[in-house]
Design a protein around this motif. Structure first.
Motif, mmCIF file in Angstrom:
data_model
loop_
_atom_site.group_PDB
_atom_site.id
_atom_site.type_symbol
_atom_site.label_atom_id
_atom_site.label_comp_id
_atom_site.label_asym_id
_atom_site.label_seq_id
_atom_site.Cartn_x
_atom_site.Cartn_y
_atom_site.Cartn_z
ATOM 1 N N SER A 89 -1.340 4.547 -3.832
ATOM 2 C CA SER A 89 -0.325 4.022 -2.934
ATOM 3 C C SER A 89 0.381 2.853 -3.582
ATOM 4 O O SER A 89 -0.239 2.078 -4.276
ATOM 5 C CB SER A 89 -0.987 3.548 -1.646
ATOM 6 N N TYR A 102 1.882 7.579 5.577
ATOM 7 C CA TYR A 102 1.127 6.427 5.072
ATOM 8 C C TYR A 102 1.059 5.324 6.129
ATOM 9 O O TYR A 102 0.011 4.733 6.359
ATOM 10 C CB TYR A 102 1.759 5.898 3.784
ATOM 11 N N THR A 147 -2.454 4.274 7.829
ATOM 12 C CA THR A 147 -2.878 2.889 7.584
ATOM 13 C C THR A 147 -2.966 2.100 8.880
ATOM 14 O O THR A 147 -3.965 1.453 9.159
ATOM 15 C CB THR A 147 -1.895 2.190 6.617
ATOM 16 N N ALA A 183 4.383 1.437 2.791
ATOM 17 C CA ALA A 183 5.168 2.650 2.958
ATOM 18 C C ALA A 183 6.580 2.517 2.413
ATOM 19 O O ALA A 183 7.165 3.490 1.982
ATOM 20 C CB ALA A 183 5.218 3.029 4.428
ATOM 21 N N PHE A 193 -4.463 8.021 -0.144
ATOM 22 C CA PHE A 193 -3.668 6.953 -0.734
ATOM 23 C C PHE A 193 -4.594 5.758 -0.878
ATOM 24 O O PHE A 193 -5.288 5.384 0.064
ATOM 25 C CB PHE A 193 -2.487 6.563 0.169
ATOM 26 N N VAL A 204 4.498 8.099 -3.622
ATOM 27 C CA VAL A 204 4.936 8.066 -2.232
ATOM 28 C C VAL A 204 6.455 8.037 -2.294
ATOM 29 O O VAL A 204 7.047 6.983 -2.452
ATOM 30 C CB VAL A 204 4.391 6.827 -1.477
#
Length: 164
Positions: A3, A24, A28, A7, A37, A15
């Motif tokens: 990741s 994401y 999260t 985001a 991720f 990503v």
């Protein structure tokens, strides 16, 4: 997959689509974290700091979002419940439950207490607390709280302070 730490913080091409960004964020912020991720060893300290901040903020945003949604749902249910109480026709069973002194008559106070309890605005323990407080204030003991009670309370407190 690694990741980029947030985001919308794109330093890593893994990503890259909006769907991955949203995915994401949801994974999260809901604290699910499937592990697909994750932080890579190659990330800089700034990227790691950003990731920590992003996770903290995204969890708060998701919490607020879920709070707003649940508040809306509860508000709608409560409005519907209050409307049903407003339109409810009193029946003999209700009359029995309202008549706390069992005299076959419903006073305004008995009706108000019944309705407040029905709407979960008060419970028996809170009502008992209020009754006890009223009895403490009604030092004359005539069932009403008046200026005479206030004067007597002031006199009692003055005598207590003199005795101390």
């Amino acid at each position: 997959k690694n990741s980029p730490g947030g985001a919308f913080y794109v330093s890593n091409k893994e990503v890259s689509s909006w769907i991955q960004h949203i995915y994401y964020f949801v994974i999260t912020s809901s604290t699910v974290g499937y592990g697909d991720f994750h932080l890579s060893q190659q990330q800089t300290q700034n990227e790691r700091l950003f990731s920590m901040l992003y996770i903290f903020v995204s969890v708060m945003v998701m919490g607020e979002f879920l709070g707003v949604i649940s508040g809306y749902v509860l508000e709608k249910r409560q409005a519907k419940f209050y409307a049903s109480l407003k339109n409810h026709q009193i029946n003999f069973e209700d009359l029995k439950r309202m008549d706390t002194n069992v005299d076959g008559k419903i006073t305004e106070l008995e009706y108000m207490v019944f309705m407040l309890k029905s709407m979960d605005k008060v419970d028996d323990s809170f009502l008992q607390l209020l009754k006890a407080k009223f009895k403490n204030m009604d030092v004359i003991g005539d069932g009403v709280f008046s200026v005479n009670d206030l004067k007597k309370l002031a006199s009692i407190q003055k005598n207590k302070s003199i005795a101390s």
